[in-house]
Scaffold this active site. Structure first.
Site, PDB file in Angstrom:
ATOM      1  N   CYS A  67       0.433 -15.359   9.488  1.00  0.00           N
ATOM      2  CA  CYS A  67       1.387 -14.263   9.582  1.00  0.00           C
ATOM      3  C   CYS A  67       2.719 -14.652   8.934  1.00  0.00           C
ATOM      4  CB  CYS A  67       1.611 -13.889  11.046  1.00  0.00           C
ATOM      5  SG  CYS A  67       2.749 -12.494  11.260  1.00  0.00           S
ATOM      6  N   PRO A 113      -8.250  -9.173  10.381  1.00  0.00           N
ATOM      7  CA  PRO A 113      -7.469  -8.534  11.443  1.00  0.00           C
ATOM      8  C   PRO A 113      -6.180  -7.952  10.862  1.00  0.00           C
ATOM      9  CG  PRO A 113      -8.111 -10.770  12.040  1.00  0.00           C
ATOM     10  CD  PRO A 113      -8.405 -10.609  10.586  1.00  0.00           C
ATOM     11  N   MET A 114      -5.894  -6.699  11.187  1.00  0.00           N
ATOM     12  CA  MET A 114      -4.663  -6.062  10.735  1.00  0.00           C
ATOM     13  C   MET A 114      -4.031  -5.329  11.908  1.00  0.00           C
ATOM     14  SD  MET A 114      -5.608  -4.605   6.924  1.00  0.00           S
ATOM     15  CE  MET A 114      -7.255  -4.012   7.378  1.00  0.00           C
ATOM     16  N   ALA A 115      -2.757  -5.635  12.144  1.00  0.00           N
ATOM     17  CA  ALA A 115      -2.045  -5.044  13.273  1.00  0.00           C
ATOM     18  C   ALA A 115      -2.010  -3.529  13.149  1.00  0.00           C
ATOM     19  CB  ALA A 115      -0.627  -5.594  13.327  1.00  0.00           C
ATOM     20  N   ASP A 142      -6.211  -9.519  -2.677  1.00  0.00           N
ATOM     21  CA  ASP A 142      -6.430  -8.677  -3.864  1.00  0.00           C
ATOM     22  C   ASP A 142      -7.892  -8.318  -4.080  1.00  0.00           C
ATOM     23  OD1 ASP A 142      -3.720  -8.894  -4.170  1.00  0.00           O
ATOM     24  OD2 ASP A 142      -3.780 -10.158  -5.953  1.00  0.00           O
ATOM     25  N   GLY A 156      -8.781  -7.155   3.646  1.00  0.00           N
ATOM     26  CA  GLY A 156      -7.682  -6.604   4.421  1.00  0.00           C
ATOM     27  C   GLY A 156      -7.291  -5.234   3.898  1.00  0.00           C
ATOM     28  N   ARG A 157      -6.199  -5.183   3.116  1.00  0.00           N
ATOM     29  CA  ARG A 157      -5.648  -3.901   2.690  1.00  0.00           C
ATOM     30  C   ARG A 157      -6.620  -3.048   1.868  1.00  0.00           C
ATOM     31  NH1 ARG A 157      -0.852  -5.437  -0.710  1.00  0.00           N
ATOM     32  NH2 ARG A 157      -2.214  -7.201  -1.202  1.00  0.00           N
ATOM     33  N   ASN A 214      -9.304 -14.663   0.556  1.00  0.00           N
ATOM     34  CA  ASN A 214      -8.663 -13.396   0.919  1.00  0.00           C
ATOM     35  C   ASN A 214      -7.512 -13.146  -0.050  1.00  0.00           C
ATOM     36  OD1 ASN A 214      -6.308 -12.459   3.443  1.00  0.00           O
ATOM     37  ND2 ASN A 214      -7.802 -11.095   2.535  1.00  0.00           N
ATOM     38  N   GLN A 255      -9.317 -12.343  17.175  1.00  0.00           N
ATOM     39  CA  GLN A 255      -8.364 -13.259  16.537  1.00  0.00           C
ATOM     40  C   GLN A 255      -7.244 -13.624  17.506  1.00  0.00           C
ATOM     41  OE1 GLN A 255      -5.360 -12.573  13.349  1.00  0.00           O
ATOM     42  NE2 GLN A 255      -6.685 -13.897  12.133  1.00  0.00           N
TER      43      GLN A 255
END
Length: 377
Positions: free
Chosen positions: A108, A16-18, A214, A236-237, A212, A77
């Site tokens: 977070c 999940p990413m805002a 890299d 994620g990123r 999670n 989430q």
């Protein structure tokens, strides 16, 4: 990998990413995995929603819980700091059939969250952490809705919490745990400590442990699993501006031949589709404002020109987006410069915490005001 009743054909979860993992982005990722890998095999989690805001039916929060008609499993989430509110929100999810899976956010690192005792600060309070996880599990008893828990290594190098958090989450009935292998003090800087994922995997043996941090291409995911023994990976990123990464991961884990990385023309088509999906979800005005940040990620490493990039950063309509995308050279191959880290990185900093927060890790008092925040982070 199996999480509760769900057998995932590849052990991959979208983090999940805002402001990113809304229904538009998740739909795009799923479409690209299906078209490029022939299947939808992972788990795609929506943006974080706040338990209190959900119980109070805040309109923005309820809109964030939108799922595509064919999205399955629907993964939501939940950010929570209070066992009572957690139970009410999870019960609401069950009774109103709002999701098929609940993931709980305890990772977070944002100062406005940790200074009130939420997010990555909360697992330090072991009893409270356990009560919150137990409340969500209790609310889903008798259903096929699994509860999973995501957290960080700890607050900082002097206050690691991940081993206790993993053990407690498993004891309270969580179906899986995920570790972002950074401390809250690191935020998104430096290098993820994969050794801590391995330590958690050795410590928590009864449920899947996911790693999670890299993972920017399929080789990174394979390397993490080989190095740590973890059961799956959380992305994620690495997928910012690269929603086709899940197709590459699916191919890697199923032994299929991965599709050729997209040309600039194919990336332009993906941007156009993303813009359409955002406009359908938010309306054209907000959808085009939202696509602007994605365009910068999509064009990272490509030759696009400063003037064109500036124009795209100000795009207002789908028609204008189309005109700008038509100016890109469609034959440019995917460049090596487009690989590697992307998204926020920043620098490490001391963690803001409530006064006397570190005095008693067994204090189970609910932190005051920690749930007064907007969904999404």
């Amino acid at each position: 990998m199996r999480i509760g009743p769900f057998d995932l054909h590849s052990p991959v979860v979208l983090a999940p990413m805002a402001g990113v993992t809304n229904v538009a982005f998740r739909t795009l990722c799923r479409e690209l995995e299906l078209s490029r890998a022939g299947t939808v095999s992972g788990l795609y989690v929506c943006e974080m929603v706040t338990a209190r805001a959900m119980v109070e039916r805040h309109p923005v929060t309820m809109h964030m819980t939108t799922f595509a008609p064919d999205e399955s499993p629907r993964s939501l989430q939940l950010y929570a700091v209070d066992p009572e509110t957690t139970y009410a929100a999870a019960k609401m999810i069950v009774e109103e059939d709002l999701a098929d899976h609940i993931d709980m956010n305890f990772g977070c690192p944002v100062p406005k969250v940790t200074r009130r005792g939420g997010g990555a600060a909360l697992p330090y309070k072991r009893r409270l952490f356990g009560q919150i996880v137990a409340a969500a599990v209790r609310a889903t008893e008798g259903t096929d809705i699994p509860v999973t828990v995501k957290f960080r290594i700890g607050i900082d190098d002097e206050h690691h919490t991940h081993l206790d958090a993993g053990r407690i989450a498993a004891e309270e009935g969580a179906a899986a745990v995920a570790l972002h292998a950074r401390t809250a003090a690191q935020r998104y800087s430096g290098t993820a400590d994969w050794e801590q994922i391995g330590a958690l995997k050795a410590h928590v043996t009864g449920i899947p442990v996911l790693g999670n941090g890299d993972i920017f291409d399929a080789r990174d995911a394979v390397a993490m699993m080989a190095a740590t023994g973890c059961d799956g990976v959380v992305i994620g990123r690495g997928c910012l501006g690269r929603p086709w990464l899940f197709a590459e991961l699916s191919a890697e884990f199923t032994g299929a031949t991965p599709a050729t990385p997209p040309t600039l023309g194919e990336v332009a088509s993906i941007i156009r589709r993303h813009g359409e999906l955002l406009a359908a979800h938010f309306g054209e005005d907000k959808g085009m404002r939202d696509i602007r940040k994605h365009v910068a990620w999509y064009l990272h490493g490509f030759p696009a020109g400063a003037d064109l990039r500036r124009s795209m950063a100000l795009v207002k309509t789908i028609s204008e987006l189309d005109d700008l995308l038509d100016q890109l050279d469609p034959d440019v191959p995917f460049p090596a410069a487009a690989n590697g880290p992307r998204g926020r990185q920043g620098s490490a900093a001391s963690v803001s915490l409530p006064e006397n927060w570190l005095d008693d890790p067994d204090d189970c008092a609910v932190p005051v005001g920690a749930d007064v925040m907007h969904s999404g982070g």
